[in-house]
Design a protein around this motif. Sequence first.
Motif, PDB file in Angstrom:
ATOM      1  N   PHE A  49       5.405  -4.021  14.550  1.00  0.00           N
ATOM      2  CA  PHE A  49       6.543  -3.891  13.636  1.00  0.00           C
ATOM      3  C   PHE A  49       6.865  -5.228  12.980  1.00  0.00           C
ATOM      4  O   PHE A  49       7.132  -5.305  11.783  1.00  0.00           O
ATOM      5  N   ARG A  50       6.817  -6.311  13.758  1.00  0.00           N
ATOM      6  CA  ARG A  50       7.073  -7.645  13.210  1.00  0.00           C
ATOM      7  C   ARG A  50       6.060  -7.972  12.118  1.00  0.00           C
ATOM      8  O   ARG A  50       6.392  -8.560  11.095  1.00  0.00           O
ATOM      9  N   ALA A  51       4.801  -7.577  12.329  1.00  0.00           N
ATOM     10  CA  ALA A  51       3.758  -7.825  11.327  1.00  0.00           C
ATOM     11  C   ALA A  51       4.042  -7.031  10.046  1.00  0.00           C
ATOM     12  O   ALA A  51       3.896  -7.559   8.935  1.00  0.00           O
ATOM     13  N   VAL A  52       4.462  -5.780  10.181  1.00  0.00           N
ATOM     14  CA  VAL A  52       4.805  -4.963   9.000  1.00  0.00           C
ATOM     15  C   VAL A  52       5.967  -5.614   8.245  1.00  0.00           C
ATOM     16  O   VAL A  52       5.952  -5.688   7.017  1.00  0.00           O
ATOM     17  N   GLU A  53       6.952  -6.104   8.980  1.00  0.00           N
ATOM     18  CA  GLU A  53       8.099  -6.773   8.342  1.00  0.00           C
ATOM     19  C   GLU A  53       7.680  -7.990   7.522  1.00  0.00           C
ATOM     20  O   GLU A  53       8.298  -8.289   6.506  1.00  0.00           O
ATOM     21  N   LYS A  54       6.655  -8.694   7.961  1.00  0.00           N
ATOM     22  CA  LYS A  54       6.192  -9.907   7.280  1.00  0.00           C
ATOM     23  C   LYS A  54       5.242  -9.625   6.117  1.00  0.00           C
ATOM     24  O   LYS A  54       4.994 -10.494   5.304  1.00  0.00           O
ATOM     25  N   LEU A  55       4.699  -8.421   6.065  1.00  0.00           N
ATOM     26  CA  LEU A  55       3.753  -8.098   4.990  1.00  0.00           C
ATOM     27  C   LEU A  55       4.443  -8.090   3.636  1.00  0.00           C
ATOM     28  O   LEU A  55       5.559  -7.593   3.501  1.00  0.00           O
ATOM     29  N   THR A  56       3.746  -8.615   2.641  1.00  0.00           N
ATOM     30  CA  THR A  56       4.218  -8.538   1.260  1.00  0.00           C
ATOM     31  C   THR A  56       3.167  -7.870   0.374  1.00  0.00           C
ATOM     32  O   THR A  56       3.482  -7.474  -0.746  1.00  0.00           O
ATOM     33  N   ASP A  57       1.951  -7.751   0.867  1.00  0.00           N
ATOM     34  CA  ASP A  57       0.853  -7.156   0.105  1.00  0.00           C
ATOM     35  C   ASP A  57       1.163  -5.677  -0.148  1.00  0.00           C
ATOM     36  O   ASP A  57       1.186  -4.862   0.785  1.00  0.00           O
ATOM     37  N   GLN A  58       1.384  -5.334  -1.405  1.00  0.00           N
ATOM     38  CA  GLN A  58       1.817  -3.983  -1.750  1.00  0.00           C
ATOM     39  C   GLN A  58       0.761  -2.913  -1.436  1.00  0.00           C
ATOM     40  O   GLN A  58       1.111  -1.814  -1.039  1.00  0.00           O
ATOM     41  N   ALA A  59      -0.500  -3.238  -1.582  1.00  0.00           N
ATOM     42  CA  ALA A  59      -1.556  -2.262  -1.273  1.00  0.00           C
ATOM     43  C   ALA A  59      -1.564  -1.941   0.226  1.00  0.00           C
ATOM     44  O   ALA A  59      -1.708  -0.773   0.624  1.00  0.00           O
ATOM     45  N   LEU A  60      -1.393  -2.966   1.045  1.00  0.00           N
ATOM     46  CA  LEU A  60      -1.364  -2.746   2.489  1.00  0.00           C
ATOM     47  C   LEU A  60      -0.108  -1.997   2.913  1.00  0.00           C
ATOM     48  O   LEU A  60      -0.156  -1.098   3.756  1.00  0.00           O
ATOM     49  N   LEU A  61       1.019  -2.353   2.320  1.00  0.00           N
ATOM     50  CA  LEU A  61       2.259  -1.630   2.613  1.00  0.00           C
ATOM     51  C   LEU A  61       2.151  -0.168   2.196  1.00  0.00           C
ATOM     52  O   LEU A  61       2.613   0.730   2.904  1.00  0.00           O
ATOM     53  N   ALA A  62       1.516   0.088   1.050  1.00  0.00           N
ATOM     54  CA  ALA A  62       1.326   1.463   0.587  1.00  0.00           C
ATOM     55  C   ALA A  62       0.472   2.253   1.572  1.00  0.00           C
ATOM     56  O   ALA A  62       0.764   3.411   1.886  1.00  0.00           O
ATOM     57  N   LYS A  63      -0.579   1.618   2.069  1.00  0.00           N
ATOM     58  CA  LYS A  63      -1.461   2.275   3.053  1.00  0.00           C
ATOM     59  C   LYS A  63      -0.670   2.667   4.298  1.00  0.00           C
ATOM     60  O   LYS A  63      -0.783   3.793   4.792  1.00  0.00           O
ATOM     61  N   ILE A  64       0.140   1.760   4.789  1.00  0.00           N
ATOM     62  CA  ILE A  64       0.948   2.049   5.975  1.00  0.00           C
ATOM     63  C   ILE A  64       1.970   3.141   5.664  1.00  0.00           C
ATOM     64  O   ILE A  64       2.153   4.074   6.447  1.00  0.00           O
ATOM     65  N   ALA A  65       2.635   3.037   4.508  1.00  0.00           N
ATOM     66  CA  ALA A  65       3.679   3.995   4.135  1.00  0.00           C
ATOM     67  C   ALA A  65       3.155   5.420   4.021  1.00  0.00           C
ATOM     68  O   ALA A  65       3.860   6.379   4.316  1.00  0.00           O
ATOM     69  N   VAL A  66       1.905   5.555   3.610  1.00  0.00           N
ATOM     70  CA  VAL A  66       1.332   6.888   3.387  1.00  0.00           C
ATOM     71  C   VAL A  66       0.511   7.380   4.573  1.00  0.00           C
ATOM     72  O   VAL A  66       0.544   8.566   4.904  1.00  0.00           O
ATOM     73  N   GLU A  67      -0.206   6.476   5.245  1.00  0.00           N
ATOM     74  CA  GLU A  67      -1.199   6.921   6.223  1.00  0.00           C
ATOM     75  C   GLU A  67      -0.831   6.730   7.693  1.00  0.00           C
ATOM     76  O   GLU A  67      -1.444   7.361   8.553  1.00  0.00           O
ATOM     77  N   ASP A  68       0.125   5.868   8.003  1.00  0.00           N
ATOM     78  CA  ASP A  68       0.384   5.596   9.416  1.00  0.00           C
ATOM     79  C   ASP A  68       0.909   6.849  10.114  1.00  0.00           C
ATOM     80  O   ASP A  68       1.718   7.590   9.558  1.00  0.00           O
TER      81      ASP A  68
END
Length: 135
Positions: A66-85
């Motif tokens: 969760f801490r790693a997700v909070e630190k992410l700014t890369d929109q493509a990676l955030l999109a992947k998590i938002a849709v696929e996790d």
Amino acid sequence: KIAAEDEDSDVRRGAVANLTDQILLAKIAVEDKHSDFRRAAIRGLADQALLAKIAVVKDRDEHVRFRAVEKLTDQALLAKIAVEDKDSGFRHAAVGKLTNQALLAKIAAEEPNEAVLNGARRRLAELMGSSSSAR
């Protein structure tokens, strides 16, 4: 050396919190056997690829991830998590950082989890409000 090896956990915690060496922070974030030190190291990490690895490939401790997700700014990676996790908590955290309004609208329309769906709607409203006030 203190941040990685000191036997006193309070001393180590303080050393990790003040560490700026990205290589050592990365080593601690990925390899340390104690999750509290991995979380502390992530606070100082700037490497988006490594943060993504921790967030997407999954650390064994959900708080570290969760801490790693909070630190992410890369929109493509955030999109992947938002849709696929598979975990709705991580999808919700990622949605709160997205800036892609089309993706947020899609999530707001199709997401089965109510918290994630509402998070997408809130984030979309925030972005639409800030874009209209910027005009």
